[in-house]
Motif scaffolding. Structure first.
Motif, mmCIF file in Angstrom:
data_model
loop_
_atom_site.group_PDB
_atom_site.id
_atom_site.type_symbol
_atom_site.label_atom_id
_atom_site.label_comp_id
_atom_site.label_asym_id
_atom_site.label_seq_id
_atom_site.Cartn_x
_atom_site.Cartn_y
_atom_site.Cartn_z
ATOM 1 N N LYS A 282 0.804 -1.260 -0.140
ATOM 2 C CA LYS A 282 0.021 0.067 -0.015
ATOM 3 C C LYS A 282 0.923 1.356 -0.055
ATOM 4 O O LYS A 282 1.850 1.155 0.449
ATOM 5 C CB LYS A 282 -0.724 -0.023 1.272
ATOM 6 N N GLU A 283 0.349 2.077 -0.614
ATOM 7 C CA GLU A 283 1.050 3.639 -0.777
ATOM 8 C C GLU A 283 0.734 4.278 0.623
ATOM 9 O O GLU A 283 -0.624 4.369 0.985
ATOM 10 C CB GLU A 283 0.587 4.333 -1.995
ATOM 11 N N PRO A 284 1.679 5.067 1.218
ATOM 12 C CA PRO A 284 1.467 5.583 2.552
ATOM 13 C C PRO A 284 0.491 6.848 2.267
ATOM 14 O O PRO A 284 -0.552 7.106 3.090
ATOM 15 C CB PRO A 284 2.665 6.187 3.067
ATOM 16 N N GLU A 285 0.489 7.501 1.353
ATOM 17 C CA GLU A 285 -0.330 8.789 0.990
ATOM 18 C C GLU A 285 -1.924 8.379 0.818
ATOM 19 O O GLU A 285 -2.657 8.928 1.325
ATOM 20 C CB GLU A 285 0.277 9.470 -0.359
ATOM 21 N N SER A 286 -2.079 7.489 -0.139
ATOM 22 C CA SER A 286 -3.295 6.925 -0.303
ATOM 23 C C SER A 286 -4.008 5.649 0.380
ATOM 24 O O SER A 286 -5.306 5.632 0.428
ATOM 25 C CB SER A 286 -3.341 6.547 -2.176
ATOM 26 N N GLY A 287 -3.208 5.050 0.884
ATOM 27 C CA GLY A 287 -3.523 3.938 1.390
ATOM 28 C C GLY A 287 -4.051 2.786 0.599
ATOM 29 O O GLY A 287 -4.668 1.645 1.037
ATOM 30 N N ARG A 288 -3.860 2.882 -0.680
ATOM 31 C CA ARG A 288 -4.159 1.917 -1.606
ATOM 32 C C ARG A 288 -3.151 1.167 -2.095
ATOM 33 O O ARG A 288 -1.832 1.791 -2.162
ATOM 34 C CB ARG A 288 -5.121 2.644 -2.849
#
Length: 131
Positions: free
Chosen positions: A91-97
């Motif tokens: 998961k990407e930290p910024e988007s959570g996706r």
């Protein structure tokens, strides 16, 4: 691809599969986009493992600089849920996706391809608050 021969066959298939007449997947992924460097993560030989979330995807992200939430992953595994593992772990930290994923236990056909593109578009639209 769990043997060196299977990996070789996988790479050979990418060199045969045409996206449009005369242009193969290999031409696009290796020739056009990555300047001849083979960034394909095929198989389970070290440094790869059977856990794609632990090895394949982090390596792809590092080599390509493509964030996880901009990836689309199709997986034909019939004995495990690689899609679920990748969604949960990458998961990407910024988007959570993480990557958009589609399980394809009977292979990747037009319907599965369309499903993946639709799921990806839906995820991006949701992130951008676009209808």
């Amino acid at each position: 691809a769990d043997t060196p021969l299977a990996e070789k066959i996988g790479r050979s298939a990418l060199k045969l599969l045409e996206v449009v007449p005369g242009v193969t997947v290999w031409d696009l992924v290796v020739g056009r986009d990555w300047g001849g460097e083979d960034i394909n993560q095929i198989g389970r030989q070290p440094p790869l493992s059977s856990n794609k979330a632990r090895t394949h995807f982090p390596i792809l992200r590092e080599l390509t600089k493509v964030p996880y939430d901009r990836m689309l992953f199709f997986d034909d595994c019939q004995w495990g849920d690689h899609c679920g593992m990748v969604e949960a772990s990458c998961k990407e930290p910024e988007s959570g996706r993480g990557p958009t994923t589609v399980r394809t236990p009977y292979g990747l056909g037009r319907e599965e391809w369309a499903e993946g593109l639709s799921k990806y578009a839906k995820a991006i639209k949701k992130e951008l608050n676009v209808e």
